[in-house]
Design an enzyme around this catalytic site. Sequence first.
Site, short mmCIF file in Angstrom:
data_model
loop_
_atom_site.label_atom_id
_atom_site.label_comp_id
_atom_site.label_asym_id
_atom_site.label_seq_id
_atom_site.Cartn_x
_atom_site.Cartn_y
_atom_site.Cartn_z
N ASN A 12 0.87 -1.17 0.00
CA ASN A 12 0.00 0.00 0.00
C ASN A 12 0.91 1.23 0.00
OD1 ASN A 12 -1.85 2.01 0.39
ND2 ASN A 12 -2.40 1.43 2.49
N TRP A 13 1.03 1.84 -1.17
CA TRP A 13 1.95 2.98 -1.29
C TRP A 13 1.37 4.25 -0.66
CZ3 TRP A 13 3.65 2.84 -7.18
CH2 TRP A 13 4.43 1.69 -7.39
N LYS A 14 0.08 4.27 -0.38
CA LYS A 14 -0.58 5.47 0.14
C LYS A 14 -0.32 6.65 -0.83
CE LYS A 14 -0.27 3.36 4.62
NZ LYS A 14 -0.31 3.46 6.05
N HIS A 99 -9.79 1.68 4.56
CA HIS A 99 -8.52 1.76 5.28
C HIS A 99 -8.71 2.69 6.47
CE1 HIS A 99 -4.39 2.76 6.31
NE2 HIS A 99 -4.04 1.63 5.69
N GLU A 101 -7.04 5.02 7.63
CA GLU A 101 -6.77 6.44 7.36
C GLU A 101 -7.97 7.10 6.68
OE1 GLU A 101 -3.09 5.74 5.31
OE2 GLU A 101 -2.18 5.14 7.22
N GLU A 171 -6.20 -5.01 10.10
CA GLU A 171 -5.11 -4.11 10.51
C GLU A 171 -5.48 -3.45 11.83
OE1 GLU A 171 -2.75 -2.55 6.78
OE2 GLU A 171 -4.51 -1.33 7.08
N GLY A 177 1.81 1.99 10.87
CA GLY A 177 2.83 3.06 10.81
C GLY A 177 3.52 3.34 12.13
N SER A 217 2.62 -2.54 10.45
CA SER A 217 4.05 -2.63 10.78
C SER A 217 4.69 -3.97 10.40
CB SER A 217 4.28 -2.31 12.26
OG SER A 217 3.94 -0.97 12.51
N GLY A 238 2.76 -1.27 4.35
CA GLY A 238 2.74 0.16 4.02
C GLY A 238 4.16 0.68 3.88
P1 PGA Z 1 2.43 0.09 7.76
O1 PGA Z 1 1.05 0.41 7.01
O2 PGA Z 1 2.99 -1.16 7.15
O3 PGA Z 1 3.29 1.28 7.50
O4 PGA Z 1 2.12 -0.09 9.20
C1 PGA Z 1 0.13 -0.60 6.73
C2 PGA Z 1 -1.09 -0.04 6.05
O5 PGA Z 1 -1.49 1.08 6.35
O6 PGA Z 1 -1.70 -0.74 5.22
#
Ligand code: PGA
Length: 277
Positions: A12-14, A99, A101, A171, A177, A217, A238
């Site tokens: 997931n590049w966001k 997600h 976010e 998640e 993150g 993570s 991520g």
């Molecule tokens: P992360 O993000 O690996 O940086 O914790 C995961 C995600 O948001 O899908």
Amino acid sequence: MDLRKKFIVLANWKMHKTIRQSINYVKALSKGCQHLDNTIEIILCIPFTALVVVSKEVRISMISIGAQNVHEQIQGAYTGEISSLMLADAGSKYCLVGHSERRHYFSETDALVNQKGRVLHKVGVTPIVCIGETLNEKGKGLTFNKLERQVIKCFDGFSFEEMTKTVILYEPIWAIGTGKAEKPQQIQETHGFIRQMLEKIYSKETALKTRIIYGGSVKFDNVAAIIEGKDIDGVGIGSASLDVHNFLRIAQCCSLTISNRKKSNTILIVRGRQTKQ
Ligand code: PGA
């Protein structure tokens, strides 16, 4: 991990990477993943702007392209939005929905996530539906209550077939993150709980076929332990996916674990036959 299903390694590049950077990434990834076990499926969830070019750049069936969001209507007067039809047209096989976010910054609810999932299924794009608890909910012992609610609401009205095609991305919000992943044993227990729910609502077969993957993570140092559990059908990455070499190392680690698992399964089957004879 059920070896009859493809094991997902999702990036997931966001909100990262220009078109040029995306192309360079995919070129390097395509070279690097030639020797991966054929049970692996790599899904790159990338920005809208890179979908068309990156889909054309991918010439390896192991790599699929996904988006990170979609509007809940198939088309219409929704200035600035992107529909499921457009995603399919641009080469996306998958799309993330709900997600944390998006739930946090854009107030997305389970009802909206449900609508988005339905509209994706309508055009044959597979939704990857994100669910997970906050630290506060975990602290109060409410993880399973939260997940139960999310599973009921997010998949409301999905047919057996749609559910089987859906990917569930578990998640824990507190793990995203932060560098602190959930403990492997706890991840297995939680995935087992989600699968049991699918069995209750749908059927044993649906529950077994639906892929449930873990995110939060995930990195090279912890991935081997995380994927040990039998109900872990993949990982979502991520931050550690932004560097292609880092991401490849994680994919290689998953591939190695899977091929070892296949080998030990074969030995068990052969031994079983020998004992019978
Ligand atoms: P992360 O993000 O690996 O940086 O914790 C995961 C995600 O948001 O899908």
